[in-house]
Design a protein around this motif. Structure first.
Motif, PDB file in Angstrom:
ATOM      1  N   GLU A 130     -33.938   3.787 -57.762  1.00  9.67           N
ATOM      2  CA  GLU A 130     -33.883   4.934 -58.683  1.00  9.67           C
ATOM      3  C   GLU A 130     -33.299   6.117 -57.949  1.00  9.67           C
ATOM      4  O   GLU A 130     -33.776   6.470 -56.875  1.00  9.67           O
ATOM      5  N   ARG A 131     -32.290   6.695 -58.512  1.00 16.84           N
ATOM      6  CA  ARG A 131     -31.757   7.953 -57.985  1.00 16.84           C
ATOM      7  C   ARG A 131     -31.424   8.844 -59.180  1.00 16.84           C
ATOM      8  O   ARG A 131     -31.133   8.338 -60.269  1.00 16.84           O
ATOM      9  N   ASN A 132     -31.470  10.137 -58.974  1.00 12.50           N
ATOM     10  CA  ASN A 132     -31.131  11.051 -60.057  1.00 12.50           C
ATOM     11  C   ASN A 132     -29.733  10.748 -60.585  1.00 12.50           C
ATOM     12  O   ASN A 132     -28.815  10.565 -59.805  1.00 12.50           O
ATOM     13  N   MET A 133     -29.594  10.713 -61.885  1.00 12.25           N
ATOM     14  CA  MET A 133     -28.292  10.352 -62.448  1.00 12.25           C
ATOM     15  C   MET A 133     -27.779  11.432 -63.374  1.00 12.25           C
ATOM     16  O   MET A 133     -28.556  12.128 -64.023  1.00 12.25           O
ATOM     17  N   LYS A 134     -26.462  11.516 -63.413  1.00  6.76           N
ATOM     18  CA  LYS A 134     -25.827  12.443 -64.363  1.00  6.76           C
ATOM     19  C   LYS A 134     -24.881  11.651 -65.259  1.00  6.76           C
ATOM     20  O   LYS A 134     -25.147  11.431 -66.418  1.00  6.76           O
ATOM     21  N   CYS A 135     -23.738  11.188 -64.644  1.00  6.20           N
ATOM     22  CA  CYS A 135     -22.734  10.531 -65.491  1.00  6.20           C
ATOM     23  C   CYS A 135     -23.108   9.089 -65.804  1.00  6.20           C
ATOM     24  O   CYS A 135     -22.820   8.595 -66.884  1.00  6.20           O
ATOM     25  N   ALA A 136     -23.722   8.407 -64.875  1.00  2.00           N
ATOM     26  CA  ALA A 136     -24.118   6.989 -64.994  1.00  2.00           C
ATOM     27  C   ALA A 136     -22.936   6.033 -65.012  1.00  2.00           C
ATOM     28  O   ALA A 136     -23.101   4.846 -65.261  1.00  2.00           O
ATOM     29  N   ILE A 137     -21.726   6.558 -64.758  1.00  2.00           N
ATOM     30  CA  ILE A 137     -20.557   5.670 -64.778  1.00  2.00           C
ATOM     31  C   ILE A 137     -19.743   5.755 -63.475  1.00  2.00           C
ATOM     32  O   ILE A 137     -18.547   5.491 -63.460  1.00  2.00           O
ATOM     33  N   GLY A 138     -20.398   6.154 -62.411  1.00  2.00           N
ATOM     34  CA  GLY A 138     -19.734   6.103 -61.106  1.00  2.00           C
ATOM     35  C   GLY A 138     -18.740   7.218 -60.856  1.00  2.00           C
ATOM     36  O   GLY A 138     -17.861   7.069 -60.016  1.00  2.00           O
ATOM     37  N   LEU A 139     -18.869   8.349 -61.548  1.00  2.00           N
ATOM     38  CA  LEU A 139     -17.889   9.426 -61.372  1.00  2.00           C
ATOM     39  C   LEU A 139     -18.423  10.611 -60.573  1.00  2.00           C
ATOM     40  O   LEU A 139     -17.718  11.174 -59.745  1.00  2.00           O
ATOM     41  N   CYS A 140     -19.680  11.000 -60.810  1.00  2.00           N
ATOM     42  CA  CYS A 140     -20.123  12.299 -60.290  1.00  2.00           C
ATOM     43  C   CYS A 140     -20.718  12.235 -58.883  1.00  2.00           C
ATOM     44  O   CYS A 140     -20.791  13.242 -58.191  1.00  2.00           O
ATOM     45  N   GLY A 141     -21.179  11.078 -58.447  1.00  2.00           N
ATOM     46  CA  GLY A 141     -21.731  10.941 -57.101  1.00  2.00           C
ATOM     47  C   GLY A 141     -23.190  11.366 -56.982  1.00  2.00           C
ATOM     48  O   GLY A 141     -23.766  11.288 -55.902  1.00  2.00           O
ATOM     49  N   PRO A 160     -23.996   3.737 -48.956  1.00  2.00           N
ATOM     50  CA  PRO A 160     -22.621   3.614 -49.427  1.00  2.00           C
ATOM     51  C   PRO A 160     -22.529   3.300 -50.928  1.00  2.00           C
ATOM     52  O   PRO A 160     -21.429   3.204 -51.464  1.00  2.00           O
ATOM     53  N   SER A 161     -23.671   3.132 -51.598  1.00  2.00           N
ATOM     54  CA  SER A 161     -23.634   2.676 -52.998  1.00  2.00           C
ATOM     55  C   SER A 161     -23.847   3.813 -53.980  1.00  2.00           C
ATOM     56  O   SER A 161     -24.571   4.773 -53.697  1.00  2.00           O
ATOM     57  N   PHE A 162     -23.229   3.673 -55.141  1.00  2.00           N
ATOM     58  CA  PHE A 162     -23.587   4.499 -56.290  1.00  2.00           C
ATOM     59  C   PHE A 162     -24.565   3.661 -57.109  1.00  2.00           C
ATOM     60  O   PHE A 162     -24.202   2.584 -57.591  1.00  2.00           O
ATOM     61  N   VAL A 163     -25.780   4.168 -57.232  1.00  2.00           N
ATOM     62  CA  VAL A 163     -26.819   3.342 -57.855  1.00  2.00           C
ATOM     63  C   VAL A 163     -26.447   2.979 -59.302  1.00  2.00           C
ATOM     64  O   VAL A 163     -26.709   1.881 -59.766  1.00  2.00           O
ATOM     65  N   CYS A 164     -25.788   3.909 -60.003  1.00  2.00           N
ATOM     66  CA  CYS A 164     -25.485   3.642 -61.419  1.00  2.00           C
ATOM     67  C   CYS A 164     -24.451   2.539 -61.583  1.00  2.00           C
ATOM     68  O   CYS A 164     -24.498   1.773 -62.539  1.00  2.00           O
ATOM     69  N   ARG A 165     -23.522   2.460 -60.634  1.00  2.00           N
ATOM     70  CA  ARG A 165     -22.407   1.520 -60.781  1.00  2.00           C
ATOM     71  C   ARG A 165     -22.654   0.233 -59.979  1.00  2.00           C
ATOM     72  O   ARG A 165     -22.481  -0.871 -60.489  1.00  2.00           O
TER      73      ARG A 165
END
Ligand SMILES: Cc1cc2nc3c(=O)[nH]c(=O)nc-3n(C[C@H](O)[C@H](O)[C@H](O)COP(=O)(O)OP(=O)(O)OC[C@H]3O[C@@H](n4cnc5c(N)ncnc54)[C@H](O)[C@@H]3O)c2cc1C
Ligand code: FES
Lengths: 156, 288
Positions: free
Chosen positions: B247-258, B264-269
């Motif tokens: 779980e990490r704070n999310m904004k875009c959820a599509i691998g754009l905002c970081g 090294p991972s984007f949790v959403c993507r």
């Protein structure tokens, strides 16, 4: 020396993870002052503050280790089941139980005589060492679990 | 009831997740614990999101308040979705305050879920802590719906106290099954609790599985996941077959905002479900 212990009791102690593989003479000696007991759900196996002179090998059922304070409800901090043990206070001065142990459901246990076992282990240091090698990890594991509980792993 | 197996890959809607939330209507709200509710929602019009796979999440939008990532706990072929929400802040409070008939925005499904196909042919250990059960629930149903494809199945569910257990009635149903072993434990309890007490890792020695041939799915608070994954690895489960859901704070959820970067991972993507072997260096916990 007391009479030869019943073979069933010797077998059950020898098969319990705490004693499995230890010197058969130590097992027979422990069995010579042990007895098998049944506890009904709700029965107290140990009461905090009282003299701790037993080590219980749980064969069946479930035992709750409870801590309490006068001003708050009793709290179960751990349950113990078949293959596990209740009690190390018989080994450590001042030989008083540090918690209540209560059967949560019908429970069968082998009750070992703490002072007799202490005496046997001190007379035979090799047995004593082998026993401690088994027993200390149980205490370390309980301590570690308590520390994990204190971390409150479910907090965000 | 085995209503929600994971859909076969071919049945997954190929449409990309929508960028704007699709309106759904709240059908029912169930109180799970003093701070947690389960929302059942269904599409309010013809548009709906693709059917989520076990372990994926949606962004739920409380209109006028904001959006939060919430795991999918159940998805029916008719498009109904079940989400379990714990109140921790602004958005989750607004979501948990919804009542039947209210509208909520949904975009998703996002992320990589549990690799259930990879677990076939071996034993499976599922470890859930607290609100880690909702994202694992569809995985358990998926496994049970193809039960013959797996060896032993062990589920261990831990919570802080009995009142923090979610899906209580469903757990009782699972416990009655003979083809899955379900253990529940709590960190501490009063005398009115007849179940096991002890941290979730204390139940592991009782679980029967063949470590080298086991796949483990673990979800819950981060410390709990780290300790569970380490205990599984100590027992001999290969680290690359231990999967955890981050779980990490999310904004875009599509691998754009970081926003959701973890190592090294984007949790959403790349996640939320990731291999423990890849995460371990970043999941440092002081030795306890
Ligand atoms: C992939 C994924 C799946 C999730 N699934 C669920 C779910 O099924 N049910 C559910 O209730 N929640 C879930 N969450 C967590 C949820 O997204 C956050 O709790 C929520 O966004 C908080 O928003 P808020 O406005 O209510 O709180 P905020 O006002 O943003 O924060 C309130 C407090 O909660 C803390 N917080 C915020 N987000 C998180 C987080 N992700 N993890 C830990 N602490 C956080 C903050 O630090 C702060 O202390 C999930 C998160 C992710 C990334
Ligand atoms: S939430 Fe924006 S990159 Fe993951």
């Amino acid at each position: 020396m007391s009479a030869a212990p019943p073979p069933d009791l010797v077998g059950e102690i020898a098969n319990h993870p705490l004693f499995a593989g230890l010197d058969p003479k130590l097992v027979r000696s422990a069995a010579s002052t042990a007895q098998e007991r049944e506890f009904a759900a709700g029965d107290l196996l140990a009461r905090e503050g009282t003299t701790a002179d037993t080590l219980l090998l749980i064969l069946r059922g479930k035992v709750a280790l409870e801590v309490g304070a006068a001003d708050r409800p009793t709290l179960t901090v751990q349950t113990v089941g078949p293959g596990e043990v209740v009690g190390w206070s018989w080994f450590v001065p001042p030989f008083r139980w540090r918690f209540d142990a209560r059967a949560v459901k019908p429970t069968r246990a082998i009750v070992l005589n703490g002072p007799a076992l202490r005496e046997t282990l001190s007379r035979h240091p090799a047995w004593g060492f082998a026993f401690l090698v088994r027993f200390l990890p149980l205490i370390a594991e309980r301590l570690e679990n308590t520390r994990i509980q204190l971390l409150d792993i479910h907090a965000r | 009831m085995l209503a929600d197996p994971s859909p076969p890959a071919a049945a997954i809607d190929p449409e990309p997740p929508p960028l704007a939330p699709i309106p759904y209507v709240v059908r029912s709200v169930t109180t799970e614990t003093p701070d947690t509710v389960t929302l059942t929602i269904r599409p309010s019009a013809t548009r709906r999101i693709a059917t989520p796979r076990p372990g994926q999440f949606n962004m739920l939008y409380a209109f006028g308040v904001g959006e939060s990532a919430i795991s999918v706990s159940r998805a029916t072929p008719e498009g109904e979705l079940v989400h379990t929400v714990r109140r921790v802040g602004k958005v989750t409070n607004a979501l948990a305050a919804l009542t039947p008939g209210d509208t909520v925005g949904v975009r998703g499904p996002y992320g990589r879920g549990w690799p259930i196909a990879e677990a076939r042919g071996g034993d499976v250990v599922v470890i859930a802590g607290g609100l880690g059960l909702p994202p694992l629930r569809p995985a358990v149903y998926a496994i049970l719906s193809q039960r013959e494809s797996f060896g032993r199945v062990e589920v261990i569910y831990g919570a802080r106290s009995p009142k923090d257990l979610v899906y209580y009635d469903e757990i009782q149903t699972w416990r009655r099954r003979t083809d899955v072993r379900f253990q529940t434990t709590v960190d501490a309890a009063g005398r009115d609790w007849y179940g096991d007490v002890g941290v979730v890792t204390t139940r592991l020695p009782d679980a029967r599985f063949d470590p080298p041939k086991t796949t483990a799915f673990v979800c819950g608070p981060e410390i709990m996941m780290t300790l569970s994954a380490k205990a599984l690895a100590d027992r001999g489960v290969p680290r690359d077959r231990i999967w955890v859901s981050m779980e990490r704070n999310m904004k875009c959820a599509i691998g754009l905002c970081g926003h959701c970067q973890f190592g090294p991972s984007f949790v959403c993507r790349d996640g939320p479900v990731l291999r423990f072997s890849a995460l371990e260096p970043f999941l440092a916990v002081k030795e306890v």
